[in-house]
Design a protein around this motif. Sequence first.
Motif, PDB file in Angstrom:
ATOM      1  N   UNK A  24       0.841  -1.194   0.000  1.00  0.00           N
ATOM      2  CA  UNK A  24       0.000   0.000   0.000  1.00  0.00           C
ATOM      3  C   UNK A  24       0.872   1.239   0.000  1.00  0.00           C
ATOM      4  N   UNK A  25       0.232   2.351  -0.288  1.00  0.00           N
ATOM      5  CA  UNK A  25       0.958   3.615  -0.342  1.00  0.00           C
ATOM      6  C   UNK A  25       0.324   4.591   0.640  1.00  0.00           C
ATOM      7  N   UNK A  26       1.169   5.260   1.419  1.00  0.00           N
ATOM      8  CA  UNK A  26       0.672   6.301   2.307  1.00  0.00           C
ATOM      9  C   UNK A  26       0.942   7.643   1.621  1.00  0.00           C
ATOM     10  N   UNK A  27      -0.089   8.289   1.122  1.00  0.00           N
ATOM     11  CA  UNK A  27       0.147   9.543   0.404  1.00  0.00           C
ATOM     12  C   UNK A  27       0.722  10.610   1.335  1.00  0.00           C
ATOM     13  N   UNK A  28       1.558  11.470   0.782  1.00  0.00           N
ATOM     14  CA  UNK A  28       2.208  12.478   1.627  1.00  0.00           C
ATOM     15  C   UNK A  28       1.207  13.538   2.071  1.00  0.00           C
ATOM     16  N   UNK A  29       1.473  14.068   3.243  1.00  0.00           N
ATOM     17  CA  UNK A  29       0.650  15.108   3.858  1.00  0.00           C
ATOM     18  C   UNK A  29      -0.838  14.742   3.889  1.00  0.00           C
ATOM     19  N   UNK A  30      -1.061  13.506   4.287  1.00  0.00           N
ATOM     20  CA  UNK A  30      -2.425  13.047   4.549  1.00  0.00           C
ATOM     21  C   UNK A  30      -2.373  12.227   5.830  1.00  0.00           C
ATOM     22  N   UNK A 192      -1.764  17.430   9.540  1.00  0.00           N
ATOM     23  CA  UNK A 192      -1.726  16.873   8.182  1.00  0.00           C
ATOM     24  C   UNK A 192      -1.371  17.925   7.129  1.00  0.00           C
ATOM     25  N   UNK A 193      -1.450  19.186   7.506  1.00  0.00           N
ATOM     26  CA  UNK A 193      -1.053  20.227   6.538  1.00  0.00           C
ATOM     27  C   UNK A 193       0.446  20.131   6.247  1.00  0.00           C
ATOM     28  N   UNK A 194       1.201  19.650   7.218  1.00  0.00           N
ATOM     29  CA  UNK A 194       2.659  19.659   7.063  1.00  0.00           C
ATOM     30  C   UNK A 194       3.308  18.283   7.135  1.00  0.00           C
ATOM     31  N   UNK A 195       2.568  17.299   7.613  1.00  0.00           N
ATOM     32  CA  UNK A 195       3.181  15.986   7.858  1.00  0.00           C
ATOM     33  C   UNK A 195       2.315  14.867   7.265  1.00  0.00           C
ATOM     34  N   UNK A 196       2.987  13.785   6.941  1.00  0.00           N
ATOM     35  CA  UNK A 196       2.277  12.554   6.637  1.00  0.00           C
ATOM     36  C   UNK A 196       2.044  11.862   7.987  1.00  0.00           C
ATOM     37  N   UNK A 197       0.817  11.553   8.283  1.00  0.00           N
ATOM     38  CA  UNK A 197       0.514  10.945   9.579  1.00  0.00           C
ATOM     39  C   UNK A 197      -0.073   9.555   9.340  1.00  0.00           C
ATOM     40  N   UNK A 198       0.458   8.587  10.041  1.00  0.00           N
ATOM     41  CA  UNK A 198      -0.106   7.231  10.010  1.00  0.00           C
ATOM     42  C   UNK A 198      -0.497   6.893  11.435  1.00  0.00           C
TER      43      UNK A 198
END
Lengths: 249, 227
Positions: A24-30, A192-198
């Motif tokens: 899977x892919x974690x999209x950036x800044x989401x 999420x405006x600045x970071x990819x969060x999982x």
Amino acid sequence: MGRFVVDHLNAFYKDKQALYDVSLEFPEKTVTAIIGPSGCGKSTLIRCLNRLHEVTPRARHSGTISLDGREIHEMDAVRLRRRVGMVFQKPNPFPTMTVYENVAAGLKLEGGHPKNEIDQEVYRSLKQAALWEEVKSNLDGPGVGLSGGQQQRLCIARALAVSPEVLLMDEPCSALDPIATAKIEDLIFDLRKNYTVVIVTHNMQQAARVAEYTAFMYMGKLVEFDLTEKLFESPKEKLTESYITGRFG
Amino acid sequence: MPEQVERKALSEGLAHLNESMRTLAERSELAIRKATGYLERTPTPGEAEEVFTIDRDIYDLRNEIMKECVDLIALHAPVARDLRTITTSMEITTDLDRIGRYSKDIVEAAQRISAGGNAAHPRVEMLVRMGGLTIGMVDTAIQAFLNRDAAPVLNINEADNAVDDLHDRVFTDMVDQMAGRSIAPDVGAEYILINRYFERISDHAVSIGYHVTYMVTGRRPSRAHKS
């Protein structure tokens, strides 16, 4: 920056396989939430993302994980973990350190940062973690003297201080009361405006509230990954449907 | 296989909602049936009042169902098919409420026609056919809802087209007759209104069918456009 791509990942603890062919892919800044019953492999998956999995004795993996196109196992692990911060289930401020020292710890460890720069970063991180107003008059107080919710935001501030691109959160609210949980969720919304969060969570409503994408895992396999609203409104897989409607746990 | 959990409170709430929806649909269908019957013979004041009472009952029941739905959402945070069932119920209650209101309007129009001493017009037969078609459509759509089966409503547009054809014929005929003064304008206007009410009931039946399709499949069908 901060785009993770997981490709055919298998993970093992000794002989026990914890992840099966996860891609899977974690999209950036989401914000991406990982949900699933206990033991489904969701924590293992995020521990693979910052190479904490390999720290466990006799743990191993196959498959690839790339961060912004580069395989993470070809990177220096310390540098990777600086780019990929992590917040754990139980708030874990450094027990002997003050609020200020907790946030500054990563920068001091790196070395080379003048005092005024560290001051600025501590201020920025505490502001971003929505904690500044509550602790600004008590920066020299012990970190462990804060409430549980404040301690968790302190840990988030500590992770943010080294300017990561990705923030991994492993059930960050499970030990918190509803008000503290709401503050963390608001914080995630802003981050999420600045970071990819999982974020790994057992709380499906929390996933629905904070995440743009949600992955559902079961028995080490990725069952479904989709936009959160699609997954919670019209899941494609029956197993997902059964889980999120609470028909099995 | 994973361990099954019943979620008793939510399941009981959904079962109760289903029964409430069944009752609401039965009342709405009864209202159309009675209204259609009163096109060919004048309703007594008591019979007309019965339809008006059904319309009020439908409105009250709709409000109760809306509350049931809001409670289920607030208390159980439903998702996926549970959520779709609840939101679909909310949408369908609006359709059924409108159907009840149109049935009342039809009875009132029929009363006004007969109050002027007018016998039933020969074209009433077409209106009665429209009534029969709409009852069938509502019944089909509601059964699809109760059975959680979208297949019966896949072609509900075809029945709607038949109603629309009848609507167009009645409308043209009435306008011609009013122009030719073979029917009084006020009576012709009442028939045109009744004609319109049946056409609207048919549209609401289609709407119910669309909602059911979404509830079952998770996908909203695109609105059919006629050429």
